[in-house]
Design a protein around this motif. Structure first.
Motif, PDB file in Angstrom:
ATOM      1  N   PRO A  34      11.696 -52.210  25.887  1.00  0.00           N
ATOM      2  CA  PRO A  34      12.118 -53.229  24.925  1.00  0.00           C
ATOM      3  C   PRO A  34      13.512 -52.944  24.356  1.00  0.00           C
ATOM      4  O   PRO A  34      13.992 -51.804  24.384  1.00  0.00           O
ATOM      5  N   TYR A  36      15.591 -53.644  20.711  1.00  0.00           N
ATOM      6  CA  TYR A  36      15.467 -54.045  19.331  1.00  0.00           C
ATOM      7  C   TYR A  36      16.855 -54.336  18.760  1.00  0.00           C
ATOM      8  O   TYR A  36      17.836 -53.687  19.115  1.00  0.00           O
ATOM      9  N   GLN A  38      18.956 -54.792  15.084  1.00  0.00           N
ATOM     10  CA  GLN A  38      18.868 -54.466  13.663  1.00  0.00           C
ATOM     11  C   GLN A  38      20.113 -54.957  12.941  1.00  0.00           C
ATOM     12  O   GLN A  38      21.221 -54.540  13.246  1.00  0.00           O
ATOM     13  N   GLY A  41      20.756 -53.730   6.456  1.00  0.00           N
ATOM     14  CA  GLY A  41      19.788 -53.905   5.384  1.00  0.00           C
ATOM     15  C   GLY A  41      18.418 -54.368   5.845  1.00  0.00           C
ATOM     16  O   GLY A  41      17.538 -54.644   5.013  1.00  0.00           O
ATOM     17  N   LYS A  42      18.224 -54.458   7.148  1.00  0.00           N
ATOM     18  CA  LYS A  42      16.943 -54.907   7.706  1.00  0.00           C
ATOM     19  C   LYS A  42      16.387 -53.857   8.659  1.00  0.00           C
ATOM     20  O   LYS A  42      17.092 -52.969   9.116  1.00  0.00           O
ATOM     21  N   GLY A  43      15.106 -54.003   8.959  1.00  0.00           N
ATOM     22  CA  GLY A  43      14.519 -53.142   9.961  1.00  0.00           C
ATOM     23  C   GLY A  43      14.760 -53.682  11.360  1.00  0.00           C
ATOM     24  O   GLY A  43      15.078 -54.857  11.531  1.00  0.00           O
ATOM     25  N   PRO A  44      14.636 -52.830  12.375  1.00  0.00           N
ATOM     26  CA  PRO A  44      14.778 -53.307  13.753  1.00  0.00           C
ATOM     27  C   PRO A  44      13.708 -54.347  14.081  1.00  0.00           C
ATOM     28  O   PRO A  44      12.583 -54.277  13.570  1.00  0.00           O
ATOM     29  N   LEU A  46      12.120 -56.752  17.510  1.00  0.00           N
ATOM     30  CA  LEU A  46      12.135 -56.920  18.968  1.00  0.00           C
ATOM     31  C   LEU A  46      12.992 -58.101  19.380  1.00  0.00           C
ATOM     32  O   LEU A  46      12.861 -59.204  18.845  1.00  0.00           O
ATOM     33  N   THR A  87      23.183 -53.694  15.183  1.00  0.00           N
ATOM     34  CA  THR A  87      22.934 -52.480  15.959  1.00  0.00           C
ATOM     35  C   THR A  87      21.812 -52.766  16.932  1.00  0.00           C
ATOM     36  O   THR A  87      20.779 -53.323  16.544  1.00  0.00           O
ATOM     37  N   PHE A  89      19.141 -51.299  19.851  1.00  0.00           N
ATOM     38  CA  PHE A  89      18.450 -50.101  20.327  1.00  0.00           C
ATOM     39  C   PHE A  89      17.686 -50.435  21.601  1.00  0.00           C
ATOM     40  O   PHE A  89      16.895 -51.389  21.626  1.00  0.00           O
ATOM     41  N   GLY A  98       2.683 -48.177  21.190  1.00  0.00           N
ATOM     42  CA  GLY A  98       3.613 -47.893  20.106  1.00  0.00           C
ATOM     43  C   GLY A  98       3.801 -46.408  19.876  1.00  0.00           C
ATOM     44  O   GLY A  98       4.894 -45.951  19.550  1.00  0.00           O
ATOM     45  N   LEU A 101       6.571 -44.858  22.111  1.00  0.00           N
ATOM     46  CA  LEU A 101       7.876 -45.527  22.105  1.00  0.00           C
ATOM     47  C   LEU A 101       8.976 -44.529  21.789  1.00  0.00           C
ATOM     48  O   LEU A 101       8.922 -43.831  20.773  1.00  0.00           O
ATOM     49  N   PHE A 103      13.147 -44.291  21.329  1.00  0.00           N
ATOM     50  CA  PHE A 103      14.337 -45.096  21.132  1.00  0.00           C
ATOM     51  C   PHE A 103      15.588 -44.388  21.660  1.00  0.00           C
ATOM     52  O   PHE A 103      15.698 -43.160  21.615  1.00  0.00           O
ATOM     53  N   GLY A 105      19.862 -44.030  21.185  1.00  0.00           N
ATOM     54  CA  GLY A 105      20.615 -43.689  19.988  1.00  0.00           C
ATOM     55  C   GLY A 105      21.248 -44.860  19.254  1.00  0.00           C
ATOM     56  O   GLY A 105      21.770 -44.683  18.155  1.00  0.00           O
ATOM     57  N   ARG A 108      26.332 -49.951  17.926  1.00  0.00           N
ATOM     58  CA  ARG A 108      26.796 -50.868  16.894  1.00  0.00           C
ATOM     59  C   ARG A 108      27.751 -51.865  17.542  1.00  0.00           C
ATOM     60  O   ARG A 108      28.814 -51.485  18.028  1.00  0.00           O
TER      61      ARG A 108
ATOM     62  N   TYR B  33       3.502 -46.317  11.124  1.00  0.00           N
ATOM     63  CA  TYR B  33       4.459 -45.251  11.409  1.00  0.00           C
ATOM     64  C   TYR B  33       5.446 -45.090  10.244  1.00  0.00           C
ATOM     65  O   TYR B  33       5.694 -46.028   9.487  1.00  0.00           O
ATOM     66  N   PHE B  42      20.608 -43.248  14.156  1.00  0.00           N
ATOM     67  CA  PHE B  42      19.591 -42.743  15.060  1.00  0.00           C
ATOM     68  C   PHE B  42      18.211 -42.859  14.430  1.00  0.00           C
ATOM     69  O   PHE B  42      18.003 -42.427  13.300  1.00  0.00           O
ATOM     70  N   PHE B  90      12.000 -46.013   7.359  1.00  0.00           N
ATOM     71  CA  PHE B  90      11.367 -47.265   7.759  1.00  0.00           C
ATOM     72  C   PHE B  90       9.885 -47.044   8.012  1.00  0.00           C
ATOM     73  O   PHE B  90       9.491 -46.108   8.705  1.00  0.00           O
ATOM     74  N   THR B  95       0.046 -51.242  17.191  1.00  0.00           N
ATOM     75  CA  THR B  95      -0.498 -50.321  18.179  1.00  0.00           C
ATOM     76  C   THR B  95       0.239 -50.477  19.499  1.00  0.00           C
ATOM     77  O   THR B  95       0.491 -49.515  20.214  1.00  0.00           O
ATOM     78  N   LEU B  99       6.671 -53.299  17.757  1.00  0.00           N
ATOM     79  CA  LEU B  99       6.473 -52.718  16.458  1.00  0.00           C
ATOM     80  C   LEU B  99       7.138 -53.631  15.435  1.00  0.00           C
ATOM     81  O   LEU B  99       8.186 -54.223  15.684  1.00  0.00           O
ATOM     82  N   GLY B 102       9.430 -52.580   8.422  1.00  0.00           N
ATOM     83  CA  GLY B 102       9.827 -53.014   7.097  1.00  0.00           C
ATOM     84  C   GLY B 102      11.351 -53.002   6.996  1.00  0.00           C
ATOM     85  O   GLY B 102      12.039 -52.657   7.965  1.00  0.00           O
ATOM     86  N   ASN B 103      11.868 -53.360   5.840  1.00  0.00           N
ATOM     87  CA  ASN B 103      13.313 -53.435   5.670  1.00  0.00           C
ATOM     88  C   ASN B 103      13.940 -52.133   5.188  1.00  0.00           C
ATOM     89  O   ASN B 103      15.133 -52.092   4.906  1.00  0.00           O
TER      90      ASN B 103
END
Lengths: 113, 110
Positions: A34, A36, A38, A41-44, A46, A87, A89, A98, A101, A103, A105, A108, B33, B42, B90, B95, B99, B102-103
């Motif tokens: 996969p 991802y 990002q 200010g947010k999470g990665p 998919l 960014t 990944f 999961g 998984l 990742f 590096g 950007r 997680y 990273f 994060f 599962t 995945l 969160g932020n």
């Protein structure tokens, strides 16, 4: 030991350009790859994913190319836009688990107007 | 409706303090997680919990202790904070892929 190596670390392109991000893996047991995305200010989240039984997968302007023999895969963004600045990944997993998984590096990407 | 929510978003504290970060997911996932993202972006997995049981514990100092009161929550408690703990943490759930992250919580230790 980094099992998924990603390059480049950063990339700047002009709007409309085609940035390419490359990843290489070592573990031949990986069978799910996969990408991802990002934003600051947010999470990665998919973006797109591929399995090794196909050499290419396209979703909108995003394309994954996969070379199983070389153990490499790459992300191409067609007609890149400033809103694609983020960014990216790559990752690899076994059985899409999961817990398995790994990742890369991260890259950007900045798309200039 | 936020799928994976973590609080606080920012945390500034001094060395030696103890702090906690909370995470909740409403996706019904069995696995949660904690990841740490350093200044170079990273992403490194710290812990994985499946149905409240610890599955993965990477080489994380034992000052970090995850706690899962139920499968929808996975909190992270950090004792005796050090400068090197400064990062974005994060929480994620799922599962199988994808995945859901969160932020993040930006922790700054001064």
């Amino acid at each position: 030991q980094q099992q998924v190596k990603q390059s480049p670390q950063s990339l700047i392109v002009q709007k409309g350009g085609i940035p390419i991000i490359n990843c290489a893996y070592e573990n031949t047991a990986f069978d799910y790859f996969p990408w991802y995305q990002q934003f600051p200010g947010k999470g990665p989240a998919l973006l797109i994913a591929i399995r090794p039984d196909v050499s290419e997968k396209k979703e909108g302007r995003f394309t994954i190319s996969f070379n199983k023999s070389a153990k490499q895969f790459s992300l191409h963004i067609m007609d890149s836009q400033p809103g694609d600045s983020a960014t990216y990944f790559c990752a690899a997993s076994i059985n899409n688990a999961g817990n398995m998984l790994t990742f890369g590096g991260g890259t950007r990407l900045m798309v200039k107007p | 409706d936020t799928a994976v929510s973590q609080t606080p978003k920012y945390l500034v504290t001094q060395m030696g303090n103890d702090k906690s970060i909370k995470c909740e997911q409403n996706l019904g996932h069995d696995t949660m997680y904690w990841y740490k993202q350093d200044s170079k972006k990273f992403l490194k997995i710290m812990f994985s919990y499946n149905n409240k049981e610890l599955i993965i514990n990477e080489t994380v100092p034992n000052r970090f202790s995850p706690k899962s009161p139920d499968k929808a929550h996975l909190n992270l408690h950090i004792n005796s904070l050090e400068l090197g703990d400064s990062a974005v943490y994060f929480c994620a759930s799922g599962t199988f892929s994808p995945l859901h992250f969160g932020n993040g919580t930006r922790l700054t230790v001064t």
